[in-house]
Design a protein around this motif. Structure first.
Motif, PDB file in Angstrom:
ATOM      1  N   GLY A   1      21.100   9.307  30.329  1.00  0.00           N
ATOM      2  CA  GLY A   1      20.825   7.994  30.919  1.00  0.00           C
ATOM      3  C   GLY A   1      20.293   8.094  32.424  1.00  0.00           C
ATOM      4  N   ALA A   2      20.860   8.960  33.194  1.00  0.00           N
ATOM      5  CA  ALA A   2      20.263   9.337  34.559  1.00  0.00           C
ATOM      6  C   ALA A   2      18.942   9.979  34.327  1.00  0.00           C
ATOM      7  CB  ALA A   2      21.309  10.504  35.104  1.00  0.00           C
ATOM      8  N   VAL A   3      18.842  10.725  33.102  1.00  0.00           N
ATOM      9  CA  VAL A   3      17.301  11.366  33.228  1.00  0.00           C
ATOM     10  C   VAL A   3      16.344  10.145  32.860  1.00  0.00           C
ATOM     11  CG1 VAL A   3      16.036  12.950  31.979  1.00  0.00           C
ATOM     12  CG2 VAL A   3      18.360  13.661  32.538  1.00  0.00           C
TER      13      VAL A   3
ATOM     14  N   ARG B   1      16.518   7.222  33.379  1.00  0.00           N
ATOM     15  CA  ARG B   1      16.333   6.137  34.555  1.00  0.00           C
ATOM     16  C   ARG B   1      15.164   6.764  35.459  1.00  0.00           C
ATOM     17  NH1 ARG B   1      21.639   5.385  33.789  1.00  0.00           N
ATOM     18  NH2 ARG B   1      22.454   7.011  35.464  1.00  0.00           N
ATOM     19  N   ARG B   2      15.009   8.108  35.560  1.00  0.00           N
ATOM     20  CA  ARG B   2      13.975   8.580  36.338  1.00  0.00           C
ATOM     21  C   ARG B   2      12.604   8.740  35.663  1.00  0.00           C
ATOM     22  NH1 ARG B   2      18.599   9.471  37.934  1.00  0.00           N
ATOM     23  NH2 ARG B   2      19.244  10.132  40.121  1.00  0.00           N
TER      24      ARG B   2
ATOM     25  N   ARG C   1      19.416  13.986  24.638  1.00  0.00           N
ATOM     26  CA  ARG C   1      20.376  15.083  24.116  1.00  0.00           C
ATOM     27  C   ARG C   1      20.143  16.036  23.189  1.00  0.00           C
ATOM     28  NH1 ARG C   1      24.603  10.362  24.460  1.00  0.00           N
ATOM     29  NH2 ARG C   1      25.726  11.133  26.210  1.00  0.00           N
TER      30      ARG C   1
ATOM     31  N   PHE D   1      24.013  13.835  30.774  1.00  0.00           N
ATOM     32  CA  PHE D   1      23.615  12.766  31.852  1.00  0.00           C
ATOM     33  C   PHE D   1      22.269  12.376  31.109  1.00  0.00           C
ATOM     34  CE2 PHE D   1      25.956  15.339  34.468  1.00  0.00           C
ATOM     35  CZ  PHE D   1      27.256  14.560  34.690  1.00  0.00           C
TER      36      PHE D   1
ATOM     37  N   ARG E   1      15.236   2.551  27.678  1.00  0.00           N
ATOM     38  CA  ARG E   1      16.692   3.176  27.676  1.00  0.00           C
ATOM     39  C   ARG E   1      17.355   2.838  26.735  1.00  0.00           C
ATOM     40  NH1 ARG E   1      16.772   1.427  33.430  1.00  0.00           N
ATOM     41  NH2 ARG E   1      14.546   2.235  33.861  1.00  0.00           N
TER      42      ARG E   1
ATOM     43  N   VAL F   1      22.412  19.545  31.743  1.00  0.00           N
ATOM     44  CA  VAL F   1      22.248  17.953  32.535  1.00  0.00           C
ATOM     45  C   VAL F   1      21.715  17.110  31.333  1.00  0.00           C
ATOM     46  CG1 VAL F   1      20.719  16.690  34.052  1.00  0.00           C
ATOM     47  CG2 VAL F   1      22.001  18.907  34.846  1.00  0.00           C
TER      48      VAL F   1
ATOM     49  N   SER G   1      18.493   8.242  24.229  1.00  0.00           N
ATOM     50  CA  SER G   1      19.518   8.980  24.629  1.00  0.00           C
ATOM     51  C   SER G   1      19.979   9.894  23.840  1.00  0.00           C
ATOM     52  CB  SER G   1      20.819   8.233  25.104  1.00  0.00           C
ATOM     53  OG  SER G   1      20.651   7.374  26.368  1.00  0.00           O
TER      54      SER G   1
END
Length: 116
Positions: free
Chosen positions: A19-21, A23-24, A39, A17, A30, A13, A35
């Motif tokens: 960016g999704a992580v 955002r939380r 990764r 993703f 960001r 994950v 990123s």
């Protein structure tokens, strides 16, 4: 579910993703660099999950990298307003993996009566 499976899924994950992580994690920048770090941490989770499972590393030693990572992220959270939220979240995940390794050691040693 075995911790190694959870670790590999979590790593995937993070790699797929980031960016999704991010955002939380409120107040966390960001950026491409952020990123990239997400990764990289995901790749570490994937590698650690696959290698320790394949090599039969004792459960106690499996928790050492996680405990060290949790401590380093707690230190980052104390020192950086910018990265505090993300560092605390990552520290919590690493602490859970470290605790899971210790719990797994107890089970395999027969202290809880549960089998592997």
């Amino acid at each position: 579910m075995r911790a190694s499976v959870v670790r590999v899924v979590w790593g995937a994950v993070l790699v797929a993703f980031p960016g999704a992580v991010l955002r939380r994690c409120p107040h966390t920048p960001r950026t491409r660099a952020a990123s990239g770090v997400v990764r990289l941490l995901g790749a570490r989770q994937l590698a650690q999950g696959l290698v320790t499972n394949r090599l039969g590393v004792p459960a106690t030693w499996r928790g050492v990298p996680d405990a060290l990572h949790a401590a380093s992220m707690a230190g980052l959270a104390l020192r950086s307003d910018r990265w505090r939220t993300a560092a605390l979240a990552d520290s919590a995940v690493a602490a859970l993996f470290a605790a899971s390794a210790l719990r797994g050691r107890d089970r395999r040693d027969g202290r809880t009566g549960a089998g592997r």
